[in-house]
Enzyme design. Structure first.
Site, PDB file in Angstrom:
ATOM      1  N   HIS A 387       3.474   0.983   1.776  1.00 25.29           N
ATOM      2  CA  HIS A 387       2.931   1.521   0.534  1.00 25.29           C
ATOM      3  C   HIS A 387       3.891   1.380  -0.653  1.00 25.29           C
ATOM      4  O   HIS A 387       3.510   1.653  -1.800  1.00 25.29           O
ATOM      5  CB  HIS A 387       2.545   2.995   0.724  1.00 25.29           C
ATOM      6  CG  HIS A 387       1.210   3.330   0.135  1.00 25.29           C
ATOM      7  ND1 HIS A 387       0.722   2.725  -0.992  1.00 25.29           N
ATOM      8  CD2 HIS A 387       0.255   4.214   0.507  1.00 25.29           C
ATOM      9  CE1 HIS A 387      -0.465   3.210  -1.295  1.00 25.29           C
ATOM     10  NE2 HIS A 387      -0.781   4.119  -0.391  1.00 25.29           N
ATOM     11  N   ASP A 391      -0.965  -1.419  -2.284  1.00 20.83           N
ATOM     12  CA  ASP A 391      -1.872  -0.304  -2.506  1.00 20.83           C
ATOM     13  C   ASP A 391      -3.224  -0.612  -1.882  1.00 20.83           C
ATOM     14  O   ASP A 391      -3.517  -1.755  -1.503  1.00 20.83           O
ATOM     15  CB  ASP A 391      -2.027  -0.027  -4.001  1.00 20.83           C
ATOM     16  CG  ASP A 391      -0.703   0.406  -4.640  1.00 20.83           C
ATOM     17  OD1 ASP A 391      -0.067   1.315  -4.082  1.00 20.83           O
ATOM     18  OD2 ASP A 391      -0.330  -0.166  -5.676  1.00 20.83           O
TER      19      ASP A 391
END
Length: 417
Positions: A387, A391
């Site tokens: 992350h 995304d």
């Protein structure tokens, strides 16, 4: 010919050290050139160190289960002359002289990554530790023994900080903690070197990478029908099986060209997007896990990919993978469906940005667009992502395209050659 030194070889472009796990020769043994001398473990591969000379082992310097930097001397061989007899007197070895085990020699202290990690975790002042390794080098075992006895040397700054914390915080009475012990009838299995490497790499991935996860379901009925129609003829002709996994690898490689954001790695102050698409494929062998690499997968046909999957899997299971087989991976595809799994959350193959789990193809009753109910072949695709780099938006688009490509596979839309 004289005495010749064998040094720790460089077993990969990013490999700086290796651990001797087992010596295959002893002092006095005669070896031929290219005979294996020892087994060595790095964070990339387990391999054998071949002899560069024909002769007799005169000294074994490196110890088992100790780590040595690339270029360090691990043993000495007395080479033979052209007539095949061992020379009685050897010329002095050039460059650094051979040091006897009991001979003291000032060395600039070097620490392996494992030693530095333990020292950081337990706030150990390495300047106060006496090493038992070659040349007084501090080994992982040295620190583990200190930790086990709670006799940890700490710097003055650390002690002051701890004393301040004790004055500021009221601690509850600690519970007594004893190390895990086996009970009667339990089996204790020593942790192998390769298992330790796997544990270290996966722990590093989970500790450093903030994992996120998503899943899509694809209808692969046409793919199943196409592959089933040609698999027997293909294997008879080519000599290796045409697996579903080869189709998935090809589709992932194609889609990574459109979404290079997933073909990347985190580098602290920057993100590096890899130009080449080298797909790591997870292969289990007994109690070990390997991730050999299909280089330039986007440029290869399904037939070529199927062949490489077959060959790499066999090499993993027979212990013949090379360092080159395991290097350069930029994205991992894991065939968890081979074991009947239908949903899983993979740990990212550090330092890559993502791993895709291809689950088992199962038959399901599905309501079609025309309102009719049909039996269809469906598969879950599970993506774990870093992350920091990725995304949900871009990964969702990537997964959508993978799904579309898989659902379009049939005899009219794809060639295996």
């Amino acid at each position: 010919m004289g005495l010749e030194k064998i040094t720790m070889p460089k077993l990969g472009e990013s490999v700086t050290e290796g651990t001797i796990t087992k010596w295959l020769v002893a002092v006095g043994d005669h070896v031929n050139k290219y005979d294996p001398l020892a087994e060595v473990l790095t964070d990339k591969v387990t391999a054998e160190i071949p002899s560069s000379f024909t002769g007799v082992i005169k000294e074994v310097i490196a110890k088992e289960e100790e780590t040595y930097a690339v270029g360090e001397v691990i043993c000495v061989i007395e080479t033979e002359d052209q007539a095949g007899t061992v020379q009685e007197q050897a010329e002095p070895v050039e460059s650094t002289p051979i040091v006897e085990h009991n001979q003291e020699m000032p060395l600039k202290q070097r620490y392996s990554p494992a030693v530095l990690k333990l020292a950081q975790e337990h706030q150990i002042d390495l300047s106060q530790v006496k090493g038992t390794g070659r040349g007084g080098r501090i080994t992982r075992k040295d620190l583990q023994q200190l930790i086990a006895t709670a006799n940890i040397p700490k710097s003055d700054a650390t002690l002051v900080k701890e004393n301040n914390e004790k004055r500021e915080v009221v601690f509850a009475e600690p519970e007594s903690v004893s190390p895990l012990q086996s009970a009667a009838g339990d089996m204790e299995i020593p942790v192998t070197g390769i298992r330790k490497v796997i544990a270290a790499n996966l722990t590093k991935s989970k500790q450093e990478i903030p994992h996120a996860w998503m899943m899509v379901e694809a209808d692969v009925t046409d793919l199943v029908n196409y592959r089933n129609a040609i698999k027997k003829e293909f294997e008879a002709k080519e000599g290796f099986p045409l697996t579903y996994f080869a189709f998935f690898v090809k589709v992932v490689a194609q889609t990574l060209k459109e979404f290079p954001q997933l073909n990347a790695t985190w580098a602290g102050d920057k993100i590096i997007r890899k130009k080449d698409i080298h797909l790591s494929i997870a292969v289990a062998a007994d109690d070990a896990l390997f991730v050999p690499v299909i280089k330039h997968a986007d440029e290869k046909s399904i037939k070529r990919i199927a062949k490489e999957i077959y060959e790499l899997a066999n090499k993993a299971r027979t212990g013949t993978l090379t360092a080159d087989d395991l290097q350069g991976g930029t994205f991992t595809v894991n065939n968890t469906g081979a074991f009947g799994s239908i949903q899983s959350m993979g740990i990212i193959n550090y330092p890559q940005a993502a791993i895709l789990q291809v689950e088992s193809i199962v038959k399901k009753l599905v309501v079609m667009d025309n309102g009719m109910i049909a039996v269809r072949d469906r598969v879950n695709l599970c993506l774990s992502l870093d992350h920091r780099i990725l995304d949900g938006y871009i990964c969702g688009k990537f997964m959508k395209k993978v799904k579309e490509r898989l659902e379009a596979i049939d005899k009219d839309h794809i060639s295996i050659y």
